[in-house]
Design a protein around this motif. Structure first.
Motif, PDB file in Angstrom:
ATOM      1  N   ALA A 101       0.831  -1.207   0.000  1.00  0.00           N
ATOM      2  CA  ALA A 101       0.000   0.000   0.000  1.00  0.00           C
ATOM      3  C   ALA A 101       0.865   1.256   0.000  1.00  0.00           C
ATOM      4  CB  ALA A 101      -0.929  -0.007   1.215  1.00  0.00           C
ATOM      5  N   HIS A 102       1.928   1.236   0.788  1.00  0.00           N
ATOM      6  CA  HIS A 102       2.846   2.368   0.862  1.00  0.00           C
ATOM      7  C   HIS A 102       3.480   2.632  -0.502  1.00  0.00           C
ATOM      8  CE1 HIS A 102       6.415   4.682   2.077  1.00  0.00           C
ATOM      9  NE2 HIS A 102       5.737   4.996   3.165  1.00  0.00           N
ATOM     10  N   ASN A 103       3.916   1.584  -1.178  1.00  0.00           N
ATOM     11  CA  ASN A 103       4.562   1.732  -2.472  1.00  0.00           C
ATOM     12  C   ASN A 103       3.587   2.189  -3.553  1.00  0.00           C
ATOM     13  OD1 ASN A 103       6.856   0.856  -1.185  1.00  0.00           O
ATOM     14  ND2 ASN A 103       6.902  -1.158  -2.144  1.00  0.00           N
ATOM     15  N   VAL A 104       2.351   1.710  -3.472  1.00  0.00           N
ATOM     16  CA  VAL A 104       1.350   2.150  -4.444  1.00  0.00           C
ATOM     17  C   VAL A 104       1.107   3.651  -4.310  1.00  0.00           C
ATOM     18  CG1 VAL A 104      -1.102   2.009  -5.032  1.00  0.00           C
ATOM     19  CG2 VAL A 104       0.227  -0.087  -4.747  1.00  0.00           C
ATOM     20  N   LEU A 105       1.066   4.162  -3.091  1.00  0.00           N
ATOM     21  CA  LEU A 105       0.888   5.600  -2.898  1.00  0.00           C
ATOM     22  C   LEU A 105       2.038   6.380  -3.521  1.00  0.00           C
ATOM     23  CD1 LEU A 105      -0.445   5.732   0.775  1.00  0.00           C
ATOM     24  CD2 LEU A 105      -1.727   6.144  -1.332  1.00  0.00           C
ATOM     25  N   CYS A 106       3.241   5.840  -3.427  1.00  0.00           N
ATOM     26  CA  CYS A 106       4.390   6.478  -4.065  1.00  0.00           C
ATOM     27  C   CYS A 106       4.227   6.476  -5.578  1.00  0.00           C
ATOM     28  CB  CYS A 106       5.679   5.764  -3.659  1.00  0.00           C
ATOM     29  SG  CYS A 106       7.165   6.415  -4.465  1.00  0.00           S
ATOM     30  N   GLN A 107       3.771   5.361  -6.150  1.00  0.00           N
ATOM     31  CA  GLN A 107       3.568   5.288  -7.594  1.00  0.00           C
ATOM     32  C   GLN A 107       2.489   6.270  -8.055  1.00  0.00           C
ATOM     33  OE1 GLN A 107       5.358   3.254  -9.880  1.00  0.00           O
ATOM     34  NE2 GLN A 107       6.676   3.119  -8.093  1.00  0.00           N
ATOM     35  N   LEU A 108       1.460   6.463  -7.243  1.00  0.00           N
ATOM     36  CA  LEU A 108       0.413   7.426  -7.590  1.00  0.00           C
ATOM     37  C   LEU A 108       0.956   8.849  -7.580  1.00  0.00           C
ATOM     38  CD1 LEU A 108      -2.610   5.910  -5.637  1.00  0.00           C
ATOM     39  CD2 LEU A 108      -2.279   5.963  -8.120  1.00  0.00           C
ATOM     40  N   ALA A 109       1.849   9.140  -6.644  1.00  0.00           N
ATOM     41  CA  ALA A 109       2.488  10.456  -6.631  1.00  0.00           C
ATOM     42  C   ALA A 109       3.329  10.654  -7.888  1.00  0.00           C
ATOM     43  CB  ALA A 109       3.350  10.608  -5.378  1.00  0.00           C
ATOM     44  N   LEU A 110       4.032   9.600  -8.306  1.00  0.00           N
ATOM     45  CA  LEU A 110       4.806   9.661  -9.544  1.00  0.00           C
ATOM     46  C   LEU A 110       3.886   9.888 -10.739  1.00  0.00           C
ATOM     47  CD1 LEU A 110       7.377   9.274 -11.261  1.00  0.00           C
ATOM     48  CD2 LEU A 110       6.987   6.796 -11.123  1.00  0.00           C
ATOM     49  N   GLU A 111       2.750   9.203 -10.749  1.00  0.00           N
ATOM     50  CA  GLU A 111       1.788   9.374 -11.839  1.00  0.00           C
ATOM     51  C   GLU A 111       1.326  10.823 -11.943  1.00  0.00           C
ATOM     52  OE1 GLU A 111      -2.692   7.822 -13.133  1.00  0.00           O
ATOM     53  OE2 GLU A 111      -1.772   7.128 -11.277  1.00  0.00           O
ATOM     54  N   ARG A 112       0.972  11.428 -10.806  1.00  0.00           N
ATOM     55  CA  ARG A 112       0.526  12.820 -10.822  1.00  0.00           C
ATOM     56  C   ARG A 112       1.638  13.743 -11.321  1.00  0.00           C
ATOM     57  NH1 ARG A 112      -2.019  10.941  -6.046  1.00  0.00           N
ATOM     58  NH2 ARG A 112      -0.262  11.627  -4.760  1.00  0.00           N
ATOM     59  N   HIS A 113       2.857  13.477 -10.852  1.00  0.00           N
ATOM     60  CA  HIS A 113       4.004  14.282 -11.273  1.00  0.00           C
ATOM     61  C   HIS A 113       4.200  14.218 -12.781  1.00  0.00           C
ATOM     62  CE1 HIS A 113       8.187  15.593 -11.745  1.00  0.00           C
ATOM     63  NE2 HIS A 113       8.444  14.418 -12.286  1.00  0.00           N
ATOM     64  N   VAL A 114       4.165  13.006 -13.338  1.00  0.00           N
ATOM     65  CA  VAL A 114       4.410  12.829 -14.771  1.00  0.00           C
ATOM     66  C   VAL A 114       3.284  13.466 -15.589  1.00  0.00           C
ATOM     67  CG1 VAL A 114       4.585  11.118 -16.609  1.00  0.00           C
ATOM     68  CG2 VAL A 114       5.850  10.794 -14.479  1.00  0.00           C
ATOM     69  N   THR A 115       2.047  13.291 -15.151  1.00  0.00           N
ATOM     70  CA  THR A 115       0.917  13.907 -15.860  1.00  0.00           C
ATOM     71  C   THR A 115       1.044  15.421 -15.866  1.00  0.00           C
ATOM     72  OG1 THR A 115      -0.536  12.065 -15.266  1.00  0.00           O
ATOM     73  CG2 THR A 115      -1.595  14.123 -15.919  1.00  0.00           C
ATOM     74  N   ASP A 116       1.374  16.003 -14.728  1.00  0.00           N
ATOM     75  CA  ASP A 116       1.542  17.462 -14.649  1.00  0.00           C
ATOM     76  C   ASP A 116       2.720  17.927 -15.506  1.00  0.00           C
ATOM     77  OD1 ASP A 116      -0.587  17.567 -12.906  1.00  0.00           O
ATOM     78  OD2 ASP A 116       0.639  17.762 -11.098  1.00  0.00           O
ATOM     79  N   LEU A 117       3.785  17.139 -15.518  1.00  0.00           N
ATOM     80  CA  LEU A 117       4.959  17.504 -16.306  1.00  0.00           C
ATOM     81  C   LEU A 117       4.626  17.585 -17.790  1.00  0.00           C
ATOM     82  CD1 LEU A 117       8.065  17.957 -16.543  1.00  0.00           C
ATOM     83  CD2 LEU A 117       8.285  15.468 -16.748  1.00  0.00           C
ATOM     84  N   TRP A 118       3.944  16.551 -18.297  1.00  0.00           N
ATOM     85  CA  TRP A 118       3.623  16.547 -19.719  1.00  0.00           C
ATOM     86  C   TRP A 118       2.539  17.561 -20.056  1.00  0.00           C
ATOM     87  CZ3 TRP A 118       6.556  15.097 -23.456  1.00  0.00           C
ATOM     88  CH2 TRP A 118       7.577  14.192 -23.180  1.00  0.00           C
ATOM     89  N   THR A 119       1.652  17.832 -19.119  1.00  0.00           N
ATOM     90  CA  THR A 119       0.673  18.905 -19.330  1.00  0.00           C
ATOM     91  C   THR A 119       1.389  20.238 -19.493  1.00  0.00           C
ATOM     92  OG1 THR A 119      -1.036  17.719 -18.088  1.00  0.00           O
ATOM     93  CG2 THR A 119      -1.317  20.099 -18.350  1.00  0.00           C
ATOM     94  N   SER A 120       2.413  20.480 -18.655  1.00  0.00           N
ATOM     95  CA  SER A 120       3.175  21.727 -18.766  1.00  0.00           C
ATOM     96  C   SER A 120       3.937  21.813 -20.080  1.00  0.00           C
ATOM     97  CB  SER A 120       4.147  21.861 -17.585  1.00  0.00           C
ATOM     98  OG  SER A 120       5.246  20.950 -17.705  1.00  0.00           O
ATOM     99  N   ARG A 121       4.206  20.663 -20.691  1.00  0.00           N
ATOM    100  CA  ARG A 121       4.881  20.623 -21.992  1.00  0.00           C
ATOM    101  C   ARG A 121       3.897  20.664 -23.151  1.00  0.00           C
ATOM    102  NH1 ARG A 121       9.133  15.669 -20.552  1.00  0.00           N
ATOM    103  NH2 ARG A 121      10.515  16.870 -19.194  1.00  0.00           N
ATOM    104  N   GLY A 122       2.604  20.737 -22.834  1.00  0.00           N
ATOM    105  CA  GLY A 122       1.587  20.849 -23.870  1.00  0.00           C
ATOM    106  C   GLY A 122       1.041  19.545 -24.385  1.00  0.00           C
ATOM    107  N   VAL A 123       1.342  18.445 -23.711  1.00  0.00           N
ATOM    108  CA  VAL A 123       0.856  17.132 -24.131  1.00  0.00           C
ATOM    109  C   VAL A 123      -0.201  16.666 -23.139  1.00  0.00           C
ATOM    110  CG1 VAL A 123       1.465  14.724 -24.550  1.00  0.00           C
ATOM    111  CG2 VAL A 123       3.038  16.548 -25.234  1.00  0.00           C
ATOM    112  N   THR A 124      -1.453  16.603 -23.592  1.00  0.00           N
ATOM    113  CA  THR A 124      -2.568  16.273 -22.705  1.00  0.00           C
ATOM    114  C   THR A 124      -3.504  15.291 -23.385  1.00  0.00           C
ATOM    115  OG1 THR A 124      -2.486  18.491 -21.731  1.00  0.00           O
ATOM    116  CG2 THR A 124      -4.485  17.209 -21.355  1.00  0.00           C
ATOM    117  N   TRP A 125      -3.823  14.220 -22.685  1.00  0.00           N
ATOM    118  CA  TRP A 125      -4.805  13.254 -23.155  1.00  0.00           C
ATOM    119  C   TRP A 125      -6.025  13.304 -22.250  1.00  0.00           C
ATOM    120  CZ3 TRP A 125      -4.256  10.415 -27.554  1.00  0.00           C
ATOM    121  CH2 TRP A 125      -2.976  10.294 -28.093  1.00  0.00           C
TER     122      TRP A 125
END
Length: 204
Positions: A170-194
């Motif tokens: 459970a602890h590791n999954v929460l870390c992966q979800l934080a990574l997911e949010r980070h990556v989504t925000d990063l690519w959104t800032s680069r203009g790539v949005t799905w």
């Protein structure tokens, strides 16, 4: 097929022709799977699969004793994405990889990995610290945090007693979800949005 949002072609590892035959059969049966391009397949095949109007998955990147390091796969992925630009926008999935540098370098539509579960089973604890995934073993984690909830108890003459495996999962999954949010925000800032199947932005 009406109950599934997305599913993959039944691929044949190390046999791209076998994968192609399976894909043709699935398409003939009215299915629309993710096409799978494996490392080692000819480059013409990535263009053919990308032109079918299906999501594409890249596979064969992990296993055989190789880790997901830039030295092992970056050159290959750079070559893949140089070709995928010709078909952009296309939804591209990566099998078995959630290494942060891979997700930050290429605009994947999605990714999967068993890292959170496997790491937990090996006694590893993942944490999201200052924008990065940091991995400790549970002993190091407990020494740093004095948090015993993710610590295995060891009984004399027994391998493990009172394993905190599920807690680490459970602890590791929460870390992966934080990574997911980070990556989504990063690519959104680069203009790539799905948004589902809809894409906005451009890939440069």
């Amino acid at each position: 097929k009406d109950r599934l949002d997305i599913y993959a072609n039944i691929d044949v590892i190390d046999d791209w022709r076998g994968s192609a035959r399976n894909l043709d059969k699935m398409l003939a049966d009215g299915l629309k799977p993710m096409a799978v391009f494996h490392k080692g397949s000819p480059w013409d095949e990535i263009h053919r699969l990308s032109s079918l109007g299906l999501p594409l998955a890249l596979g064969g990147l992990v296993g055989k004793g190789k880790s997901v390091t830039a030295g092992n796969i970056q050159g290959y992925l750079d070559q893949c994405w140089a070709r995928l630009k010709d078909h952009w926008p296309i939804r591209v999935h990566v099998f078995g990889v959630v290494a942060q540098w891979v997700l930050e370098r290429y605009p994947w539509f999605s990714a999967d990995s068993s890292t959170a579960l496997v790491s937990a089973g090996m006694g590893r604890v993942q944490q999201w610290v200052n924008g990065h995934v940091v991995t400790d073993n549970w002993i190091q984690y407990a020494q740093k945090t004095l948090n015993g909830r993710l610590v295995d108890g060891v009984a004399e003459n027994k391998a493990k007693n009172g394993s905190a495996h599920l807690g680490r999962r459970a602890h590791n999954v929460l870390c992966q979800l934080a990574l997911e949010r980070h990556v989504t925000d990063l690519w959104t800032s680069r203009g790539v949005t799905w948004d589902g199947d809809n894409y906005t932005g451009s890939l440069t």
